[in-house]
Enzyme design. Structure first.
Site, PDB file in Angstrom:
ATOM      1  N   SER A  13      55.704  43.572  34.428  1.00 49.63           N
ATOM      2  CA  SER A  13      56.456  42.444  34.977  1.00 49.63           C
ATOM      3  C   SER A  13      55.800  41.874  36.234  1.00 49.63           C
ATOM      4  O   SER A  13      55.003  42.537  36.904  1.00 49.63           O
ATOM      5  CB  SER A  13      57.883  42.875  35.323  1.00 49.63           C
TER       6      SER A  13
HETATM    7  N1  SAH Z   1      58.868  48.200  33.380  1.00 46.27           N
HETATM    8  C1  SAH Z   1      57.629  47.877  32.720  1.00 46.27           C
HETATM    9  C2  SAH Z   1      57.706  46.540  32.028  1.00 46.27           C
HETATM   10  C3  SAH Z   1      57.333  46.675  30.601  1.00 46.27           C
HETATM   11  S1  SAH Z   1      57.705  45.321  29.523  1.00 46.27           S
HETATM   12  C4  SAH Z   1      56.445  47.992  33.677  1.00 46.27           C
HETATM   13  O1  SAH Z   1      56.654  48.204  34.879  1.00 46.27           O
HETATM   14  O2  SAH Z   1      55.307  47.908  33.222  1.00 46.27           O
HETATM   15  C5  SAH Z   1      59.115  45.949  28.666  1.00 46.27           C
HETATM   16  C6  SAH Z   1      58.922  47.215  27.888  1.00 46.27           C
HETATM   17  O3  SAH Z   1      60.158  47.491  27.222  1.00 46.27           O
HETATM   18  C7  SAH Z   1      57.860  47.173  26.799  1.00 46.27           C
HETATM   19  O4  SAH Z   1      56.915  48.181  27.017  1.00 46.27           O
HETATM   20  C8  SAH Z   1      58.650  47.430  25.509  1.00 46.27           C
HETATM   21  O5  SAH Z   1      57.943  48.195  24.560  1.00 46.27           O
HETATM   22  C9  SAH Z   1      59.864  48.173  26.025  1.00 46.27           C
HETATM   23  N2  SAH Z   1      61.054  48.139  25.174  1.00 46.27           N
HETATM   24  C10 SAH Z   1      61.527  47.125  24.423  1.00 46.27           C
HETATM   25  N3  SAH Z   1      62.646  47.490  23.770  1.00 46.27           N
HETATM   26  C11 SAH Z   1      62.892  48.788  24.115  1.00 46.27           C
HETATM   27  C12 SAH Z   1      63.902  49.733  23.747  1.00 46.27           C
HETATM   28  N4  SAH Z   1      64.866  49.446  22.886  1.00 46.27           N
HETATM   29  N5  SAH Z   1      63.839  50.972  24.291  1.00 46.27           N
HETATM   30  C13 SAH Z   1      62.845  51.302  25.164  1.00 46.27           C
HETATM   31  N6  SAH Z   1      61.862  50.445  25.529  1.00 46.27           N
HETATM   32  C14 SAH Z   1      61.884  49.202  25.025  1.00 46.27           C
END
Ligand code: SAH
Length: 222
Positions: free
Chosen positions: A70
């Protein structure tokens, strides 16, 4: 540019974006605790080599598997909205690179984080071990169900956009607890919501800001 300078520039940009959005977010200033955490965690350790030159830019970056780390301003704002204290236990849904979890780990007692994509979970786990984050526990799975074994949580943060707030997460939020979650249609209008559970167990929902997040996978019909 030296890393320290790049981080300072990033903090300046985040602070100026806070001032710009204060009318919507109610947050005029980056809190000193969150600022300190942002200056300690090196974002270049969380992004692929191909984008490392942009590691300290205030925008999202690709981390593989169609996912992104993000934008730092959003990481700061979501963390600030949780108003964490040192003894808190936090659940994160969407570990991705692990950057947000690392920030949280400096501000609370324990972070539990769930990642849907197994390969991302595996590499985040290695990263936490290598960088020495002892208070982050990660598992791969569908965060829709939360992580009941460690509930209830003082705070819950969801970093993928859901069409509605998953019921199990509301249940696993402690009385007096707070949750931040982007809610809306995929690749369409999404609103960052701040949810709190009051002493009677009632839920209050506040819209904070329009945002764009990757989709929440595996939503279930309740
Ligand atoms: N907090 C992260 C942002 C990652 S983007 C960082 O600091 O890098 C959002 C993430 O949510 C992705 O990696 C995606 O695979 C995950 N995601 C999406 N749906 C999900 C679910 N149902 N359970 C767990 N993770 C999920």
């Amino acid at each position: 540019m030296a890393k320290r300078k790049e981080i300072q520039q990033l903090l300046d940009e985040i602070e100026s974006e806070y001032r710009f959005t204060r009318g919507m977010t109610g947050k005029a200033m980056l809190s000193p605790m969150v600022k300190q955490a942002l200056s300690k965690i090196q974002r270049d350790k969380f992004v692929p080599h191909s984008v490392v030159d942009s590691a300290f830019a205030n925008h999202p970056l690709p981390i593989g598997h169609g996912q992104t780390i993000s934008q730092p301003y959003i990481v700061a704002l979501m963390t600030d909205l949780l108003e964490l204290t040192a003894d808190d236990v936090v659940l994160e849904i969407g570990t991705g690179s692990g950057y947000q979890a690392a920030i949280l780990s400096l501000l609370c007692r324990q972070v539990y984080t769930i990642e849907y994509v197994e390969e991302l979970a595996d590499s985040a786990k290695l990263r936490f071990e290598r960088l020495g984050y002892g208070n982050i526990e990660i598992k791969s799975g569908n965060g829709f169900d939360g992580w009941p074994e460690h509930a209830p949580y003082d705070a819950i943060i969801v970093t993928a956009a859901a069409t509605q707030v998953p019921g199990p997460l509301l249940e696993q939020l402690k009385i007096g607890g707070r949750m931040v979650i982007p809610v809306g249609r995929q690749y369409s209008h999404q609103e960052l919501q701040l949810i709190s559970k009051n002493q009677q167990g009632d839920i209050d929902i506040k819209d904070i800001l329009s945002v764009v997040f990757v989709p929440f996978q595996g939503e279930r019909n309740e």
